[in-house]
Design a protein around this motif. Sequence first.
Motif, short mmCIF file in Angstrom:
data_model
loop_
_atom_site.label_atom_id
_atom_site.label_comp_id
_atom_site.label_asym_id
_atom_site.label_seq_id
_atom_site.Cartn_x
_atom_site.Cartn_y
_atom_site.Cartn_z
N ARG A 200 0.84 -1.19 0.00
CA ARG A 200 0.00 0.00 0.00
C ARG A 200 0.88 1.24 0.00
O ARG A 200 2.01 1.23 0.47
N GLU A 201 0.34 2.32 -0.53
CA GLU A 201 1.05 3.59 -0.54
C GLU A 201 0.99 4.22 0.84
O GLU A 201 -0.05 4.20 1.49
N ALA A 202 2.09 4.79 1.28
CA ALA A 202 2.11 5.42 2.59
C ALA A 202 1.15 6.61 2.65
O ALA A 202 0.51 6.86 3.67
N LYS A 203 1.02 7.35 1.55
CA LYS A 203 0.17 8.54 1.54
C LYS A 203 -1.30 8.20 1.29
O LYS A 203 -2.18 8.99 1.62
N ARG A 204 -1.56 7.05 0.69
CA ARG A 204 -2.94 6.63 0.40
C ARG A 204 -3.08 5.16 0.77
O ARG A 204 -3.21 4.30 -0.10
N PRO A 205 -3.08 4.85 2.06
CA PRO A 205 -2.94 3.45 2.49
C PRO A 205 -4.16 2.57 2.30
O PRO A 205 -4.03 1.36 2.17
N TRP A 206 -5.37 3.15 2.30
CA TRP A 206 -6.56 2.31 2.33
C TRP A 206 -7.43 2.52 1.11
O TRP A 206 -7.64 3.65 0.65
N HIS A 207 -7.98 1.43 0.60
CA HIS A 207 -8.96 1.51 -0.49
C HIS A 207 -10.37 1.67 0.06
O HIS A 207 -11.23 2.28 -0.57
N PHE A 208 -10.60 1.07 1.21
CA PHE A 208 -11.89 1.17 1.90
C PHE A 208 -11.61 1.31 3.39
O PHE A 208 -10.59 0.86 3.90
N TRP A 209 -12.56 1.90 4.10
CA TRP A 209 -12.66 1.71 5.54
C TRP A 209 -14.14 1.55 5.88
O TRP A 209 -15.00 1.92 5.08
N ARG A 210 -14.39 0.97 7.03
CA ARG A 210 -15.77 0.54 7.29
C ARG A 210 -16.05 0.55 8.79
O ARG A 210 -15.22 0.12 9.60
N LEU A 211 -17.23 1.03 9.15
CA LEU A 211 -17.75 0.92 10.51
C LEU A 211 -18.95 -0.01 10.46
O LEU A 211 -19.84 0.15 9.61
N GLU A 212 -18.96 -0.99 11.37
CA GLU A 212 -20.05 -1.97 11.35
C GLU A 212 -20.37 -2.44 12.75
O GLU A 212 -19.49 -2.78 13.53
N GLY A 213 -21.64 -2.44 13.07
CA GLY A 213 -22.12 -2.94 14.34
C GLY A 213 -23.51 -3.51 14.17
O GLY A 213 -24.03 -3.57 13.05
N PRO A 214 -24.16 -3.93 15.23
CA PRO A 214 -25.53 -4.43 15.11
C PRO A 214 -26.46 -3.37 14.53
O PRO A 214 -26.56 -2.26 15.06
N GLY A 215 -27.10 -3.67 13.42
CA GLY A 215 -28.01 -2.72 12.78
C GLY A 215 -27.35 -1.50 12.21
O GLY A 215 -28.01 -0.48 11.97
N PHE A 216 -26.04 -1.58 11.93
CA PHE A 216 -25.30 -0.40 11.49
C PHE A 216 -24.17 -0.79 10.54
O PHE A 216 -23.33 -1.61 10.89
N VAL A 217 -24.17 -0.21 9.33
CA VAL A 217 -23.04 -0.37 8.40
C VAL A 217 -22.80 0.97 7.70
O VAL A 217 -23.72 1.57 7.15
N TRP A 218 -21.54 1.41 7.75
CA TRP A 218 -21.12 2.62 7.00
C TRP A 218 -19.89 2.19 6.21
O TRP A 218 -18.80 2.07 6.73
N ASN A 219 -20.07 1.91 4.93
CA ASN A 219 -19.05 1.32 4.06
C ASN A 219 -18.49 2.41 3.13
O ASN A 219 -19.19 2.88 2.24
N PHE A 220 -17.24 2.80 3.35
CA PHE A 220 -16.66 3.97 2.69
C PHE A 220 -15.54 3.55 1.76
O PHE A 220 -14.48 3.10 2.21
N ARG A 221 -15.74 3.69 0.45
CA ARG A 221 -14.67 3.43 -0.52
C ARG A 221 -13.89 4.71 -0.74
O ARG A 221 -14.47 5.74 -1.10
N VAL A 222 -12.59 4.65 -0.55
CA VAL A 222 -11.74 5.83 -0.67
C VAL A 222 -11.17 5.97 -2.08
O VAL A 222 -11.09 7.07 -2.63
N LEU A 223 -10.73 4.86 -2.67
CA LEU A 223 -10.07 4.87 -3.98
C LEU A 223 -10.83 3.95 -4.95
O LEU A 223 -11.38 2.94 -4.55
N PRO A 224 -10.81 4.29 -6.26
CA PRO A 224 -10.16 5.46 -6.86
C PRO A 224 -10.88 6.77 -6.61
O PRO A 224 -10.33 7.84 -6.83
#
Length: 236
Positions: A200-224
């Motif tokens: 992974r690139e140091a300046k752009r390390p993640w393609h996605f990040w995600r928060l997930e719990g019971p009854g809760f999903v926030w799915n965030f695509r960063v790249l491209p």
Amino acid sequence: SYTKPQAELVQRILRSISSDEQGWRQITRGGTWDASKAFENCGANIFGDPSKGKYTWVFSGHHLTIRCDGDSVEGAAFGGPLYYGHTPNGYSDNNVFSYQTYSALAVFESLSEAQRKQAVVVGTPGEGAPSIKFRPEGEAKPGIAGADLNAEQKGLVEKVMRDLLSPYRKADADEVLGVIKGKGGLEKVHMAFYKEDAEREAKRPWHFWRLEGPGFVWNFRVLPHVHTFVNISSKA
């Protein structure tokens, strides 16, 4: 397809479900409406009958699906799943949601090496409806749980939540927080950082990040570029 008074009313509705002028700027992507190019190239529909109290008003355009509802779907925050995005990559200052990316990065930077091993996932969570389907009760969730964070780290996750909800009116934000609280609070919410391969690139390390719990999903695509899918319900 709308008369001028009708179009003005649609804009009034959109402004009313925005938190403030900054929220309006984010929902409209700086007034550009992204590849829709203009408000007039987006559209709105009403599902159900507002005169009977059960309805959903849906506005959509490029990288945007947002609702205003009369509690037509019981327990569903925002009236149902939410979608937003922006064409610049999620690390770019030109992306109106980049502050959400950097808020999430602050959480990762606070983690110990052991915690990072829990938080990092190689691969992708996917997109669209499959990515925000609620898991069966008891099924493991990816990432590190809020219960495994110290007080400072929990505060950073709380800031991520505030930043995610900042474009939307207080009533919708309060409903989301109420769902999380009713399902066990942030202690039950997992945060995961996805890289599509081992490098992974140091300046752009993640393609996605995600928060997930019971009854809760926030799915965030960063790249491209940013694609974000959200599903929250107290009935899950």
